[in-house]
Scaffold this active site. Structure first.
Site, PDB file in Angstrom:
ATOM      1  CB  ALA A 173      -0.901  -0.002   1.231  1.00 22.10           C
ATOM      2  CD1 TRP A 174      -1.692   4.773  -1.752  1.00 22.48           C
ATOM      3  CD2 TRP A 174      -0.478   6.349  -0.746  1.00 22.48           C
ATOM      4  NE1 TRP A 174      -2.574   5.657  -1.196  1.00 22.48           N
ATOM      5  CE2 TRP A 174      -1.848   6.650  -0.569  1.00 22.48           C
ATOM      6  CE3 TRP A 174       0.477   7.205  -0.193  1.00 22.48           C
ATOM      7  CZ2 TRP A 174      -2.283   7.762   0.149  1.00 22.48           C
ATOM      8  CZ3 TRP A 174       0.046   8.325   0.504  1.00 22.48           C
ATOM      9  CH2 TRP A 174      -1.321   8.601   0.680  1.00 22.48           C
ATOM     10  NE  ARG A 203      11.532   4.111 -16.668  1.00 30.38           N
ATOM     11  CZ  ARG A 203      11.779   3.513 -15.544  1.00 30.38           C
ATOM     12  NH1 ARG A 203      10.856   3.538 -14.583  1.00 30.38           N
ATOM     13  NH2 ARG A 203      12.922   2.908 -15.331  1.00 30.38           N
ATOM     14  CD  GLU A 239      -0.117  -4.760  -6.636  1.00 30.34           C
ATOM     15  OE1 GLU A 239       0.505  -5.010  -5.590  1.00 30.34           O
ATOM     16  OE2 GLU A 239       0.020  -3.696  -7.268  1.00 30.34           O
TER      17      GLU A 239
END
Length: 299
Positions: A173-174, A203, A239
């Site tokens: 998790a960010w 990218r 994921e």
């Protein structure tokens, strides 16, 4: 010891003493009888009147002593008979008490056995229920994995084979980047591992879903940073579902890291993950975790 048992011991001691006293009187009685027989024989041999009167007096005295010993023997026999009767009654009571005690002990044992059997049945029922729940969870997971479809176009085999191979894919998790994940990713790469990490691998203009699918498919190991933030996110869980699918097919292996969470919290999120051997940021530093991970990667 019960009062009845103590009474039995007392009666046995008293009877034994009476029998000892009776034996002593019997020996005395035998001695008197022998002397009386001798005195009677002496009367027949007396040659003078004074000698005869002397032996007659001796015989009379011995007869009185014999009567006394006979009476004592009779008294002792009566006492022994009474005490034997009392002892027999006490022994009957003792036998009944022993029978009741045996019945009570048997009943208690049956109750204990019944309790143990009931506990065993409950444990077996709980185990069967848990097994069924695990099977149901696995089946649901398989259905959900089968139902998952890419949202930004299909990922082809060519995409996977053209992607550079990675040692590790990091699912997180960010919110956990700043205090752990970023340091983990940089330390792994510095140690020589090929790491798929969004800050390294994405990218501008890349399709997020397609890039993640490529990263998953080309990684030998999948690190999953389990935290309270992770549990609340839908995307990291997708994921994880993908990693489960790859692991079940033998193409990848999940390496969980518990970050500020307990086993109960992990089990509530995923019982399967709770059973896996995991690293824990509460007990190991980033460098220690990376050292262990590199040992696994290079094995």
């Amino acid at each position: 010891m019960s009062a009845n048992d103590r009474a039995i011991e007392t009666l046995r001691r008293e009877i034994a003493k009476l029998q000892t006293d009776g034996a002593a009187i019997a020996r005395k009685d035998a001695g008197i009888r022998a002397k009386l027989a001798s005195a009677m024989a002496a009367q027949a041999k007396a040659k003078t009147a004074p000698a005869l009167r002397l032996k007659q007096a001796e015989a009379s005295r011995l007869e009185k002593e014999l009567m006394a010993t006979s009476k004592s023997q009779a008294d002792i026999a009566t006492k022994i008979a009474k005490k034997q009767s009392s002892l027999s009654a006490k022994l009957v009571v003792q036998a009944n008490e022993a029978k009741k005690a045996d019945a009570k002990a048997k009943k208690n044992q049956e109750r204990v056995s019944k309790t143990q059997e009931e506990a065993t049945r409950k444990l077996e029922a709980g185990y069967r229920k848990l097994t069924l729940e695990n099977q149901s969870l696995e089946q649901r997971l398989q259905r959900e994995l089968s139902a998952m479809k890419p949202t930004a176009g299909p990922t082809t085999n060519a995409d996977l084979t053209s992607a550079p191979p990675h040692d590790i894919f990091i699912s997180h998790a960010w919110e956990d980047k700043a205090d752990f994940v970023e340091a983990l990713a940089h330390t792994l790469r510095a140690a020589g591992a090929e790491v798929w990490y969004d800050d390294f691998s994405l990218r501008p203009g890349d399709s997020l879903r397609r890039s993640i699918d490529k990263g998953l498919g080309s990684s030998r190991f999948g690190i999953v940073v389990l935290s309270t933030h992770f549990f609340k996110k839908e995307w990291p869980q997708k994921e994880l579902d993908g990693l489960f699918q790859l692991e079940s097919s033998g193409r990848s292996r999940i390496l969980p890291i518990w970050h500020k969470v307990s086993k109960d919290e992990v089990a509530s999120f995923s019982p399967t993950m709770a059973d896996k051997l995991a690293f824990n940021t509460s007990t190991k530093s980033v460098d220690e975790i990376v050292a262990d991970l590199m040992a696994i990667i290079r094995d």
